[in-house]
Design a protein around this motif. Structure first.
Motif, mmCIF file in Angstrom:
data_model
loop_
_atom_site.group_PDB
_atom_site.id
_atom_site.type_symbol
_atom_site.label_atom_id
_atom_site.label_comp_id
_atom_site.label_asym_id
_atom_site.label_seq_id
_atom_site.Cartn_x
_atom_site.Cartn_y
_atom_site.Cartn_z
ATOM 1 N N ILE A 239 0.836 -1.200 0.000
ATOM 2 C CA ILE A 239 0.000 0.000 0.000
ATOM 3 C C ILE A 239 0.874 1.254 0.000
ATOM 4 C CG2 ILE A 239 -0.212 0.107 2.520
ATOM 5 C CD1 ILE A 239 -2.979 1.217 2.218
ATOM 6 N N LEU A 240 2.066 1.171 0.593
ATOM 7 C CA LEU A 240 2.979 2.315 0.597
ATOM 8 C C LEU A 240 3.503 2.590 -0.807
ATOM 9 C CD1 LEU A 240 4.980 1.479 3.849
ATOM 10 C CD2 LEU A 240 3.156 3.175 3.581
ATOM 11 N N ALA A 241 3.720 1.515 -1.574
ATOM 12 C CA ALA A 241 4.143 1.683 -2.969
ATOM 13 C C ALA A 241 3.010 2.264 -3.810
ATOM 14 C CB ALA A 241 4.604 0.343 -3.539
ATOM 15 N N GLU A 242 1.811 1.745 -3.614
ATOM 16 C CA GLU A 242 0.660 2.268 -4.345
ATOM 17 C C GLU A 242 0.430 3.742 -4.045
ATOM 18 O OE1 GLU A 242 -1.873 -1.928 -4.522
ATOM 19 O OE2 GLU A 242 -2.223 -0.495 -2.888
ATOM 20 N N ALA A 243 0.775 4.152 -2.821
ATOM 21 C CA ALA A 243 0.595 5.551 -2.429
ATOM 22 C C ALA A 243 1.568 6.485 -3.135
ATOM 23 C CB ALA A 243 0.753 5.692 -0.918
ATOM 24 N N MET A 244 2.558 5.954 -3.840
ATOM 25 C CA MET A 244 3.451 6.808 -4.617
ATOM 26 C C MET A 244 2.678 7.625 -5.648
ATOM 27 S SD MET A 244 6.574 6.655 -3.556
ATOM 28 C CE MET A 244 7.545 7.201 -4.957
ATOM 29 N N SER A 253 8.291 -2.042 -8.232
ATOM 30 C CA SER A 253 7.765 -3.399 -8.327
ATOM 31 C C SER A 253 8.232 -4.214 -7.123
ATOM 32 C CB SER A 253 8.249 -4.069 -9.611
ATOM 33 O OG SER A 253 9.648 -4.330 -9.528
ATOM 34 N N ARG A 254 7.537 -5.289 -6.854
ATOM 35 C CA ARG A 254 7.963 -6.178 -5.769
ATOM 36 C C ARG A 254 9.322 -6.797 -6.076
ATOM 37 N NH1 ARG A 254 2.411 -6.333 -5.913
ATOM 38 N NH2 ARG A 254 1.314 -6.268 -3.897
ATOM 39 N N SER A 255 9.591 -7.026 -7.352
ATOM 40 C CA SER A 255 10.899 -7.543 -7.746
ATOM 41 C C SER A 255 11.999 -6.546 -7.404
ATOM 42 C CB SER A 255 10.911 -7.840 -9.250
ATOM 43 O OG SER A 255 12.182 -8.289 -9.664
ATOM 44 N N ASP A 256 11.741 -5.269 -7.654
ATOM 45 C CA ASP A 256 12.715 -4.223 -7.304
ATOM 46 C C ASP A 256 12.974 -4.204 -5.798
ATOM 47 O OD1 ASP A 256 12.919 -3.408 -9.933
ATOM 48 O OD2 ASP A 256 11.449 -1.782 -9.729
ATOM 49 N N ILE A 257 11.914 -4.364 -5.034
ATOM 50 C CA ILE A 257 12.035 -4.316 -3.577
ATOM 51 C C ILE A 257 12.894 -5.473 -3.063
ATOM 52 C CG2 ILE A 257 10.700 -4.622 -1.443
ATOM 53 C CD1 ILE A 257 8.520 -2.878 -2.985
ATOM 54 N N ILE A 258 12.662 -6.671 -3.602
ATOM 55 C CA ILE A 258 13.484 -7.825 -3.211
ATOM 56 C C ILE A 258 14.947 -7.581 -3.564
ATOM 57 C CG2 ILE A 258 14.010 -10.213 -3.832
ATOM 58 C CD1 ILE A 258 11.786 -10.099 -1.870
ATOM 59 N N THR A 259 15.194 -7.054 -4.754
ATOM 60 C CA THR A 259 16.571 -6.791 -5.193
ATOM 61 C C THR A 259 17.294 -5.849 -4.239
ATOM 62 O OG1 THR A 259 15.977 -7.147 -7.515
ATOM 63 C CG2 THR A 259 17.979 -5.887 -7.081
ATOM 64 N N LEU A 283 6.472 -10.881 5.588
ATOM 65 C CA LEU A 283 5.462 -11.866 5.192
ATOM 66 C C LEU A 283 4.357 -11.275 4.330
ATOM 67 C CD1 LEU A 283 5.058 -13.892 8.525
ATOM 68 C CD2 LEU A 283 6.592 -14.332 6.594
ATOM 69 N N GLY A 284 4.084 -9.975 4.458
ATOM 70 C CA GLY A 284 2.986 -9.365 3.709
ATOM 71 C C GLY A 284 3.353 -8.850 2.339
ATOM 72 N N LEU A 285 4.572 -9.104 1.876
ATOM 73 C CA LEU A 285 5.023 -8.539 0.604
ATOM 74 C C LEU A 285 4.109 -8.889 -0.566
ATOM 75 C CD1 LEU A 285 7.056 -7.068 -1.190
ATOM 76 C CD2 LEU A 285 8.430 -9.176 -1.242
ATOM 77 N N PHE A 286 3.592 -10.116 -0.583
ATOM 78 C CA PHE A 286 2.758 -10.564 -1.708
ATOM 79 C C PHE A 286 1.289 -10.710 -1.304
ATOM 80 C CE2 PHE A 286 7.062 -12.156 -2.573
ATOM 81 C CZ PHE A 286 7.277 -11.593 -3.833
ATOM 82 N N GLN A 287 0.887 -9.991 -0.262
ATOM 83 C CA GLN A 287 -0.480 -10.083 0.244
ATOM 84 C C GLN A 287 -1.506 -9.933 -0.874
ATOM 85 O OE1 GLN A 287 -1.336 -10.734 3.360
ATOM 86 N NE2 GLN A 287 -3.529 -10.462 3.155
ATOM 87 N N GLN A 312 15.233 -17.496 -3.212
ATOM 88 C CA GLN A 312 14.562 -18.558 -3.965
ATOM 89 C C GLN A 312 13.053 -18.474 -3.791
ATOM 90 O OE1 GLN A 312 15.251 -22.608 -2.633
ATOM 91 N NE2 GLN A 312 15.140 -23.382 -4.737
ATOM 92 N N ALA A 313 12.594 -18.238 -2.563
ATOM 93 C CA ALA A 313 11.157 -18.128 -2.317
ATOM 94 C C ALA A 313 10.564 -16.951 -3.083
ATOM 95 C CB ALA A 313 10.903 -17.968 -0.819
ATOM 96 N N ALA A 314 11.295 -15.858 -3.160
ATOM 97 C CA ALA A 314 10.818 -14.689 -3.901
ATOM 98 C C ALA A 314 10.728 -14.998 -5.394
ATOM 99 C CB ALA A 314 11.746 -13.503 -3.656
ATOM 100 N N GLU A 315 11.748 -15.667 -5.921
ATOM 101 C CA GLU A 315 11.742 -16.012 -7.353
ATOM 102 C C GLU A 315 10.572 -16.922 -7.693
ATOM 103 O OE1 GLU A 315 15.561 -17.724 -8.028
ATOM 104 O OE2 GLU A 315 16.633 -15.804 -7.816
ATOM 105 N N LEU A 316 10.309 -17.909 -6.841
ATOM 106 C CA LEU A 316 9.199 -18.829 -7.073
ATOM 107 C C LEU A 316 7.858 -18.097 -7.023
ATOM 108 C CD1 LEU A 316 10.375 -21.922 -4.997
ATOM 109 C CD2 LEU A 316 10.226 -21.759 -7.495
#
Length: 336
Positions: A239-244, A253-259, A283-287, A312-316
């Motif tokens: 929601i913080l990203a959406e608020a941008m 993107s969530r991929s950017d955040i993991i990186t 835990l809520g990253l992909f809610q 690995q969990a993020a990539e999957l």
């Protein structure tokens, strides 16, 4: 896209055991503009405990607010000086927490019944530091829940020099309800907070309580100077990203955040920090998305965890989302 946030503020509420340094680093990856808060830290913990650990933070977390729990003028003033020494952007006085432990120490929401005490804290703390001293409070406590009660509290504290008030739009019941119930059972009275801004146009008034979407944020900003999000920003941090969009900027993107998160995790492991206790904040990253459950399962309930396993969990999970997106796109193409 227009910038809707000129002279406005979005912040993430202080939450005990949740808004730790690790969560705050994570939250900052979603949005560089929001204000972040520490957990409520008691003056006793800062003065007699591990001060360095309580006040540590990464430079990227700024603007960062230290929230203090206390009622003793000398102790609160000393802790405000520590906040200035460590480079915090602001100090916030907790006048909203309803827990029994906090009440026993005569701090938190029970201080709403003592506006002169809070005013004295503000006055002495502001005299000692150049940082803004702000107050987070409820709209009332127990049967002292009239608008007039809150108005008097704010009027008294503002006269001592406080210029920003963050208002949780629920009454706090100091007897009979747990802290969790106090976040859910007393009804939200947003109109009282809007009225407070109308009555004190020269004060900065922020609203807190039950806010779960960017649309909610936009609606409240029509009436007040800022919005504070609590558990929604922890359980669904995207929601913080959406608020941008409120700043007219794209969401990462969530991929950017993991990186960006991975180097931080390597640093913490190198310092000897336990990765499972850090990973609980992610835990809520992909809610709400496909694969969210697998992501949570991969990170939680583990006595040992490696950075490679988190990657690995993020990539999957990202692969599951991509497959779902491809499926939806193909289905849409066939039906058009």
């Amino acid at each position: 896209m227009p910038n809707l946030m000129q002279d406005k503020r979005l912040s993430v509420a202080p939450m005990i055991d949740w808004t730790t340094a690790d969560y705050r680093y994570f939250a900052r990856l979603f949005n560089p503009h929001s204000y972040l808060y520490t957990e409520m830290i008691s003056t006793g913990a800062l003065i007699h405990g591990n001060t360095e650990r309580h006040l540590r933070y990464e430079a990227s977390e700024q603007p960062l607010v230290l929230q203090l729990g206390g009622a003793d003028i000398s102790e609160m003033t000393h802790c405000a000086q520590l906040a200035e020494q460590y480079g915090f952007a602001e100090v916030n006085i907790n006048v909203g927490c309803p827990s029994d432990r906090v009440q026993h120490n005569k701090i938190g929401a029970c201080l709403m019944a003592e506006p002169e005490t809070v005013a004295a804290l503000v006055q002495h703390m502001q005299a000692a530091v150049a940082l803004p001293i702000t107050v987070k409070h409820r709209i009332g406590i127990d049967h002292f829940d009239s608008y007039e009660f809150m108005h008097k509290f704010v009027d008294t504290v503002a006269a001592a020099g406080c210029e920003r008030f963050i208002v949780h739009a629920r009454t706090a019941w100091l007897q009979g309800l747990s802290p969790k119930q106090n976040r859910e059972i007393p009804p939200l009275r947003y109109e009282d907070v809007y009225r407070l801004k109308q009555d004190f146009p020269n004060l900065a008034i922020e609203i807190n309580g039950g806010i779960t979407s960017v649309e909610d944020i936009k609606a409240h900003l029509q009436h007040v100077d800022g919005v504070m999000i609590g558990r929604a920003a922890y359980q669904n941090p995207y929601i913080l990203a959406e608020a941008m969009s409120l700043w007219g900027e794209p969401a990462p993107s969530r991929s950017d955040i993991i990186t960006k998160l991975i180097p931080y995790l390597h640093e913490q492991v190198a310092k000897g920090e336990p990765l499972p206790s850090i990973a609980r904040h992610f835990l809520g990253l992909f809610q709400g998305l496909p694969g969210a459950r697998k992501w949570r399962q991969a990170l939680s309930g583990k006595q040992a965890l490696t950075v490679a396993e988190i990657e690995q969990a993020a990539e999957l999970t990202l692969a599951i989302i991509d497959r779902q997106d491809d499926y939806e796109a193909a289905k849409s193409s066939l039906s058009s």
